[in-house]
Write an enzyme that holds these catalytic residues in place. Structure first.
Site, short mmCIF file in Angstrom:
data_model
loop_
_atom_site.label_atom_id
_atom_site.label_comp_id
_atom_site.label_asym_id
_atom_site.label_seq_id
_atom_site.Cartn_x
_atom_site.Cartn_y
_atom_site.Cartn_z
N ASP A 52 -2.50 4.55 9.71
CA ASP A 52 -3.12 4.01 8.51
C ASP A 52 -4.63 4.18 8.63
O ASP A 52 -5.21 3.79 9.65
CB ASP A 52 -2.75 2.52 8.40
CG ASP A 52 -2.53 2.06 6.98
OD1 ASP A 52 -3.43 2.27 6.15
OD2 ASP A 52 -1.46 1.48 6.70
N ASP A 104 -5.55 3.91 3.01
CA ASP A 104 -5.59 2.61 2.37
C ASP A 104 -6.61 2.57 1.22
O ASP A 104 -7.76 2.97 1.41
CB ASP A 104 -5.98 1.58 3.44
CG ASP A 104 -5.88 0.17 2.93
OD1 ASP A 104 -4.76 -0.26 2.62
OD2 ASP A 104 -6.92 -0.52 2.84
N HIS A 159 4.81 -3.13 2.64
CA HIS A 159 4.28 -4.39 3.18
C HIS A 159 3.45 -5.17 2.16
O HIS A 159 3.06 -6.30 2.43
CB HIS A 159 3.42 -4.09 4.41
CG HIS A 159 2.17 -3.35 4.03
ND1 HIS A 159 2.20 -2.06 3.54
CD2 HIS A 159 0.88 -3.72 4.03
CE1 HIS A 159 0.97 -1.67 3.25
NE2 HIS A 159 0.14 -2.66 3.55
C1 GLC Z 1 -4.11 -2.10 0.86
C2 GLC Z 1 -3.13 -2.53 1.92
C3 GLC Z 1 -3.07 -4.02 1.93
C4 GLC Z 1 -4.45 -4.55 2.26
C5 GLC Z 1 -5.51 -3.99 1.34
C6 GLC Z 1 -6.88 -4.18 1.94
O1 GLC Z 1 -3.70 -2.45 -0.40
O2 GLC Z 1 -1.90 -1.90 1.76
O3 GLC Z 1 -2.11 -4.52 2.81
O4 GLC Z 1 -4.46 -5.94 2.18
O5 GLC Z 1 -5.37 -2.61 1.14
O6 GLC Z 1 -7.05 -3.35 3.04
#
Ligand code: GLC
Ligand code: CA
Length: 562
Positions: A100, A202, A330
Site C-alpha cells: 500500500d 491510497d 477494509h
Molecule cells: C484510504 C484508506 C483508508 C484510510 C484513508 C486515509 O481511503 O483506504 O483506510 O483511512 O485512505 O489514508
C-alpha cells in the site's frame, strides 16, 4: 491471448488486513509471521497475488494509514527480515505481493513533519500545505475524520495552519514540491528493489490540490469532497511517477479512485496515457447507502438497477484500460451483510452468489480476506467497542454539533469499517484461532460456525465454492478476458450478463433478491451446460420454462452457451 496479457489482468488479488489476519506472538495484533504461517491457505485458494494494507512504522492513529517511516516495518508487525521472508515465500508459491502506497499524507510523527512544524524556514516546511495566519482564517476545507470537521489545524511555532484531509495526525504532503515527489519515487524504488510486484495507491486522486486554496463555490460543488480530488496537476504527477518508477520496474499499480466518476476513469488507466494500470471507485458503497429499492417487494434494500448501471459504467469508463472489481474491503462493511441477507437459510447461497458475481465479471478481482468464508458484520452496539478513528471521531463531531449520535451509531452497524476489520476466523477455538492473547478488536461471535476449519471439511461450503469459482475463471479465457454485456437492464431482481470471447459464450444470471425471480431466457441457454451453480441440485434445462429462466432466492447460475 492469455500469454500476452500482463499478470494482473487475469488476477484475483487477495487483500489482507495484517492487523486482523493472524497473530503469531499473542499480543492480540496480527503480524507478518502470522501471515507467513497462513500462506499455504492463501495459496490453496488459487489467488494470484496478495495486497497488504500498510505495514510501515506508524503510531496507528488510522491503523497504519499514518506512516512515520516509509522504510521501516511497523514494530507490531515484525521486522524487515520477517518482511523479506514473507516476500520470498509468497514468490515461492507463485504469487505476487502488492503493498500500500500512502503518499497523500504522512503521520504527524514522521520526521518530515516534526521538522516542518518547527519553523517556516525549516527545509521541510514546504513538504506540507500551510495557510499562514496573517492571511486570516483559512478557506473552508472539510476533513473526513476530524472531530471538529475542519481540515486545517493551527500550529503555533509557524503561526500557520496545516492541511489534513484525514485526521489531524495525517498532514497532507505538498506534491507541488519536486523534493516531495523525488522522496516518494525513491521510497517506491526502495521497495521495488526488494522485489515487490506493485502498489495499491491510497487516496491517490487527492494528492493534487489547487495550492491557492480558492474559496469553494458551494453552488458548483455541493459535495465539496469531489472538489478535493482530481486537482489541476494530478495527471502530470501520475505520468511522472509512471515514467520515473512504475515503468522502469514493470510494476503493477492500482489507484484508490476517491471521488472519481466512471467517465473519468480512462484518463487514469488507458495504456497510452502511461499512468496507472487500474483504478477502483466508491460505487458499491454509494449504491448501497444512497439508493432506494427498485421494486417494493424485491427484498433488496437498495437499487439493483443502480448497481448494474454503476458496474457497467465503470466497465465502459475504463476505455482501452482494464477494470477493477470489488464489493468489499477494509473501508467497507462486509459485502455479505451489505448486499445480501447474511443469516438464516440465505447466508450460504448469498455468499456464493456474490462470489459468482465478482469472479465472473470483466476486470481484476479484489477479494477481501474472510469473504470466502462468508464473514459478516459484527454490528457493535456501543461506541466503546469501536476502534476506528473514522467512527470514533465522527461520533464525537456529531455529539459536539448536537446531532443525533444514536442514529449515527445505528447506521454504523451497517456501514462502519470495523465490521470488516474483526479478526479472521480460522477455527472454533477461543478467539477463532486468531490469537492466544486478547484480540485488539472483538472477534465476531459467529466464529464457532463461520470459520476456515469447519468449511474445509464441507465440500459444499462457501469456501470450497469460492475455490471452484476461482478455478472456473482460470479455465475459461472468455470469463477472464472476454467482453461483458449487460442484459435484463431493467430487471429489479436479477443481474444478468454475457461474457464472450475466444469463440465461447457464457450467461451469468444472479438473483440478488430473497424471492423468486424471472428473466427472459437467452438464446442457446436451454441447451447449454451449467458450469457453476450455488444450489445443490442440478440447474438443468428444467429451469428454463416457456422462454424464461426462473431463479430461486439468491440463486446464481453460470451457463456455457452452445
Ligand atoms: C484510504 C484508506 C483508508 C484510510 C484513508 C486515509 O481511503 O483506504 O483506510 O483511512 O485512505 O489514508
Ligand atoms: Ca502479534
Amino acid at each position: 491471448m492469455e500469454q500476452q496479457e500482463p499478470w494482473w489482468k487475469g488476477a484475483v488479488i487477495y487483500q489482507i488486513y495484517p492487523r486482523s489476519f493472524k497473530d503469531s506472538n499473542g499480543d492480540g495484533v496480527g503480524d507478518l509471521p502470522g501471515i507467513l504461517s497462513k500462506l499455504d491457505y492463501v495459496s490453496s485458494l488459487g489467488v494470484d497475488a496478495i495486497w497488504l494494507n500498510p505495514i510501515f512504522a506508524s503510531p496507528n492513529d488510522d491503523n497504519g494509514y499514518d506512516i512515520s517511516d516509509y522504510r521501516k516495518i511497523m514494530d507490531e508487525f515484525g521486522t524487515m527480515a520477517d518482511f523479506e521472508r514473507l516476500l520470498d515465500e509468497v514468490h515461492r508459491r507463485g504469487m505476487k505481493l502488492v503493498l500500500d502506497l500512502v503518499v497523500n499524507h504522512t503521520s504527524d510523527e514522521h520526521r518530515w513533519f516534526r521538522e516542518a512544524r518547527r519553523s517556516r524556514y525549516n527545509p521541510y516546511y514546504n513538504y506540507y500545505h500551510w495557510w499562514p495566519a496573517e492571511k486570516g482564517e483559512p478557506p473552508m476545507r472539510k476533513s473526513y475524520f476530524d472531530e471538529e470537521g475542519s481540515a486545517w489545524r493551527y500550529n503555533e511555532a509557524t503561526d500557520s495552519y496545516y492541511l489534513h484531509y484525514f485526521s489531524r495526525k495525517q498532514p497532507d504532503l505538498n506534491w507541488e514540491n519536486p523534493d516531495v515527489r523525488g522522496e516518494v519515487y525513491n521510497m517506491m524504488s526502495f521497495w521495488f528493489d526488494k522485489g515487490i510486484d506493485g502498489f495499491r495507491m491510497d487516496s491517490i486522486p487527492l494528492i493534487a490540490k489547487d495550492p491557492a486554496f480558492p474559496e469553494i463555490d458551494l453552488e458548483r460543488y455541493p459535495d465539496v469532497f469531489s472538489y478535493y480530488a482530481h486537482g489541476p496537476r494530478l495527471h502530470e504527477y501520475l505520468h511522472e511517477m509512471n515514467s520515473e518508477v512504475l515503468a522502469p520496474y514493470g510494476a503493477m499499480s492500482v489507484g484508490e479512485g476517491s471521488e472519481i466518476k466512471p467517465e473519468e476513469a480512462a484518463l487514469f488507466v488507458e495504456p497510452e496515457r502511461k499512468e496507472l494500470n487500474m483504478l477502483y471507485g466508491f460505487g458499491p458503497s454509494a449504491v448501497r447507502n444512497e439508493t432506494e429499492p427498485d421494486d417494493g417487494d424485491s427484498g433488496i434494500g437498495y437499487s439493483l438497477i443502480a448497481l448494474k448501471e454503476m458496474f457497467t459504467a465503470w466497465d465502459e469508463g475504463v476505455g482501452d484500460g482494464w477494470p477493477a472489481v470489488y464489493l468489499g474491503n477494509h473501508d467497507q462493511a462486509r459485502m455479505l451483510s451489505r448486499f445480501c441477507i447474511d443469516d438464516g437459510v440465505y447466508r450460504d447461497v448469498s455468499a456464493k452468489m456474490l462470489a459468482t458475481f465478482l469472479l465472473t465479471m470483466r476486470g481484476t478481482v479484489y477479494w477481501f480476506a474472510g469473504d470466502e468464508t462468508g464473514m459478516r458484520n459484527i454490528r457493535f452496539e456501543t461506541i466503546g467497542e469501536y476502534k476506528d478513528v473514522d467512527t470514533l471521531n465522527n461520533y464525537k463531531r456529531i455529539e459536539n454539533e448536537g446531532g443525533d449520535a444514536q442514529a449515527y451509531l445505528e447506521g454504523q452497524k451497517l456501514i462502519a469499517r470495523d465490521n470488516a476489520r474483526t479478526p479472521f476466523q480460522w477455527d472454533a477455538s477461543p478467539n477463532a484461532g486468531f490469537t492466544d492473547g486478547t484480540p485488539w478488536i472483538e472477534v465476531n461471535p459467529d466464529y464457532k460456525t463461520v470459520n476456515v476449519a469447519a468449511e474445509e471439511k464441507q465440500p459444499g461450503s462457501v469456501l470450497n465454492y469460492f475455490r471452484r469459482a476461482v478455478r472456473l475463471r482460470k479455465e475459461c479465457p472468455a470469463i477472464c478476458y472476454g467482453s461483458y454485456t449487460l442484459i435484463e437492464k431493467e430487471n429489479p431482481r436479477i443481474y444478468a450478463y454475457l461474457r464472450e470471447g475466444e469463440g465461447e459464450r457464457y450467461l451469468i444470471a444472479l438473483n440478488f433478491s430473497p424471492h423468486d425471480a424471472v428473466m427472459q431466457a437467452v438464446l442457446g441457454a436451454e441447451k447449454g451446460e451449467t458450469v457453476l451453480h450455488n444450489y445443490d441440485d442440478e440447474a438443468g434445462a428444467e429451469r428454463f420454462r416457456e422462454g424464461c429462466l426462473q431463479l430461486r432466492p439468491f440463486e446464481a447460475v453460470v451457463r456455457k452457451l452452445s
